[in-house]
Design a protein around this motif. Structure first.
Motif, mmCIF file in Angstrom:
data_model
loop_
_atom_site.group_PDB
_atom_site.id
_atom_site.type_symbol
_atom_site.label_atom_id
_atom_site.label_comp_id
_atom_site.label_asym_id
_atom_site.label_seq_id
_atom_site.Cartn_x
_atom_site.Cartn_y
_atom_site.Cartn_z
ATOM 1 N N ALA A 147 37.170 47.430 48.233
ATOM 2 C CA ALA A 147 35.809 47.961 48.062
ATOM 3 C C ALA A 147 35.154 47.261 46.860
ATOM 4 O O ALA A 147 35.677 47.329 45.753
ATOM 5 N N PRO A 148 34.008 46.589 47.077
ATOM 6 C CA PRO A 148 33.376 45.883 45.964
ATOM 7 C C PRO A 148 32.844 46.843 44.890
ATOM 8 O O PRO A 148 32.686 48.040 45.138
ATOM 9 N N LEU A 149 32.550 46.272 43.721
ATOM 10 C CA LEU A 149 31.950 47.035 42.618
ATOM 11 C C LEU A 149 30.447 46.803 42.640
ATOM 12 O O LEU A 149 29.990 45.668 42.810
ATOM 13 N N GLU A 150 29.667 47.875 42.458
ATOM 14 C CA GLU A 150 28.214 47.727 42.310
ATOM 15 C C GLU A 150 27.769 48.517 41.089
ATOM 16 O O GLU A 150 28.030 49.718 40.982
ATOM 17 N N ILE B 66 27.963 44.030 34.083
ATOM 18 C CA ILE B 66 28.600 43.046 34.988
ATOM 19 C C ILE B 66 29.490 42.094 34.175
ATOM 20 O O ILE B 66 30.649 41.854 34.523
ATOM 21 N N LYS B 67 28.962 41.623 33.049
ATOM 22 C CA LYS B 67 29.760 40.709 32.188
ATOM 23 C C LYS B 67 31.017 41.408 31.671
ATOM 24 O O LYS B 67 32.101 40.823 31.609
ATOM 25 N N HIS B 68 30.837 42.670 31.274
ATOM 26 C CA HIS B 68 31.964 43.455 30.753
ATOM 27 C C HIS B 68 33.061 43.608 31.824
ATOM 28 O O HIS B 68 34.242 43.430 31.534
ATOM 29 N N LEU B 69 32.653 43.887 33.069
ATOM 30 C CA LEU B 69 33.637 44.041 34.155
ATOM 31 C C LEU B 69 34.311 42.699 34.426
ATOM 32 O O LEU B 69 35.519 42.630 34.665
ATOM 33 N N GLN B 70 33.519 41.624 34.351
ATOM 34 C CA GLN B 70 34.093 40.302 34.603
ATOM 35 C C GLN B 70 35.076 39.918 33.498
ATOM 36 O O GLN B 70 36.098 39.294 33.750
ATOM 37 N N HIS C 154 36.984 41.880 32.248
ATOM 38 C CA HIS C 154 38.199 42.618 32.589
ATOM 39 C C HIS C 154 38.755 42.198 33.946
ATOM 40 O O HIS C 154 39.492 42.940 34.577
ATOM 41 N N GLY C 155 38.356 41.042 34.413
ATOM 42 C CA GLY C 155 38.992 40.469 35.602
ATOM 43 C C GLY C 155 38.207 40.554 36.899
ATOM 44 O O GLY C 155 38.691 40.090 37.936
ATOM 45 N N ALA C 156 37.010 41.144 36.864
ATOM 46 C CA ALA C 156 36.245 41.263 38.122
ATOM 47 C C ALA C 156 35.746 39.896 38.580
ATOM 48 O O ALA C 156 35.444 39.024 37.756
ATOM 49 N N GLY C 157 35.644 39.729 39.899
ATOM 50 C CA GLY C 157 34.990 38.549 40.456
ATOM 51 C C GLY C 157 33.514 38.875 40.607
ATOM 52 O O GLY C 157 32.830 39.173 39.633
ATOM 53 N N GLN C 158 33.048 38.861 41.873
ATOM 54 C CA GLN C 158 31.636 39.174 42.095
ATOM 55 C C GLN C 158 31.382 40.671 41.899
ATOM 56 O O GLN C 158 32.170 41.512 42.343
ATOM 57 N N VAL C 159 30.313 40.990 41.180
ATOM 58 C CA VAL C 159 29.922 42.395 41.007
ATOM 59 C C VAL C 159 28.476 42.516 41.475
ATOM 60 O O VAL C 159 27.611 41.737 41.056
ATOM 61 N N LEU C 160 28.214 43.474 42.361
ATOM 62 C CA LEU C 160 26.845 43.674 42.875
ATOM 63 C C LEU C 160 26.012 44.493 41.879
ATOM 64 O O LEU C 160 26.552 45.123 40.983
ATOM 65 N N GLY D 4 25.703 46.508 49.586
ATOM 66 C CA GLY D 4 26.603 47.357 48.821
ATOM 67 C C GLY D 4 26.393 48.818 49.162
ATOM 68 O O GLY D 4 26.628 49.241 50.304
ATOM 69 N N ILE D 5 25.907 49.585 48.197
ATOM 70 C CA ILE D 5 25.766 51.029 48.384
ATOM 71 C C ILE D 5 24.932 51.362 49.615
ATOM 72 O O ILE D 5 25.266 52.268 50.377
ATOM 73 N N TYR D 6 23.862 50.598 49.839
ATOM 74 C CA TYR D 6 22.935 50.953 50.931
ATOM 75 C C TYR D 6 23.640 51.012 52.290
ATOM 76 O O TYR D 6 23.399 51.918 53.077
ATOM 77 N N SER D 7 24.503 50.042 52.555
ATOM 78 C CA SER D 7 25.118 50.020 53.893
ATOM 79 C C SER D 7 26.554 50.547 53.900
ATOM 80 O O SER D 7 27.224 50.489 54.938
#
Ligand code: ATP
Ligand code: MG
Length: 249
Positions: free
Chosen positions: A97-100, A115-119, A121-127, A149-152
């Motif tokens: 499940a992606p992160l948004e 988004i930078k903070h999550l990246q 910590h190892g995240a790839g793409q963040v919506l 992301g959340i919408y669909s």
């Protein structure tokens, strides 16, 4: 770093506070987030600052629900990002499940910082940086989401959410999993699965549960999800809180 001594009886709670304060200092958590954390802490105290059996059950059912989702998504706000960035990244990786990033008090600057903070910590793409859809029935800033992301999504995991937006997501026909220490909040009452636990315990627990559930078949995961009774979970949470209030040991 902090100078909180590790043998302090409230070490974990003080460390959690420190993380939220440093989230505000870094510009990833809103000042209102401090107050939300305070309300959560008060309920955590009444719960006993531990994951109680009803919370484990809800975390297990939530893990099954995310794994069964066609399009699951993990919504991240400024408090969740400050408290459990690495664990959110892990949960996203093991569930697919992606992160948004989705903020109640949205500013472009804060979204990008999270988004930078999550990246970091190892995240790839963040919506979340370029919202191109909106949740019907909410005022524009609070309704902004990503179409992919959340919408669909059919299942939305919102570690900390406002009651209004939880209701709007439910109206869209989504299954909503919320973490909220207050079993009386509108969010907890409305969500499909309400996890009455601190996010700093709930998400790490789920990170441990998901691999175990992945080892079982789909029928088992479906059974876990269907057998969970959210109303009973909330009633058990209220019983625990009132039990703690009337008993002094
Ligand atoms: P609602 O809008 O759902 O009626 P609310 O307005 O009381 O709820 P908000 O201020 O929107 O709540 O958000 C804070 C909520 O998040 C509180 O219910 C609080 O218990 C919960 N909360 C805050 N910090 C945590 C945490 N670390 N873990 C779990 N829940 C938390
Ligand atoms: Mg609210």
């Amino acid at each position: 770093m902090t100078d909180i001594p590790p043998d302090h009886p409230r070490y974990l709670s003080l460390m959690t506070r420190h993380r939220i304060v440093s989230g505000v200092e870094k510009g990833i958590t809103s000042q209102e987030g401090l107050i939300a954390q305070g309300r959560g802490e008060a309920f955590d105290y009444l719960i006993g600052e531990e994951t109680l059996p009803f919370a484990y059950a809800s975390e297990y059912a939530a893990s099954a629900m995310i794994l069964l989702a066609k399009r699951g998504i993990i919504s991240v706000n400024g408090n969740a990002a400050a408290l459990i960035p690495a664990e959110l990244v892990q949960l996203s990786e093991i569930t697919g499940a992606p992160l948004e990033v989705n903020l109640f008090y949205r500013t472009e600057e804060r979204v990008l910082k999270i988004i930078k903070h999550l990246q970091a910590h190892g995240a790839g793409q963040v919506l979340g940086a370029q919202p191109d859809a909106s949740i019907p029935g909410l005022q524009s800033q609070r309704s902004k989401v990503c179409r992919d992301g959340i919408y669909s999504a059919d299942v939305v995991f919102v570690p900390l959410e406002d009651g209004d937006r939880c209701e709007a997501l439910m109206r869209m026909g989504k299954q909503v999993i919320a973490v909220d220490l207050n079993p009386l909040s509108r969010t907890a009452k409305q969500a499909t699965i309400s996890i009455v636990d601190n996010v700093v315990r709930a998400v790490p627990n789920m990170v441990k549960m998901v691999p175990k559930l992945k080892g079982k078949d789909k029928g088992y995961r479906h059974g876990v999800m269907m057998n969970f009774d959210n109303k009973k979970g909330l009633a058990d949470a209220m019983d625990s809180i009132s039990g703690h209030l009337i008993k002094i040991d």
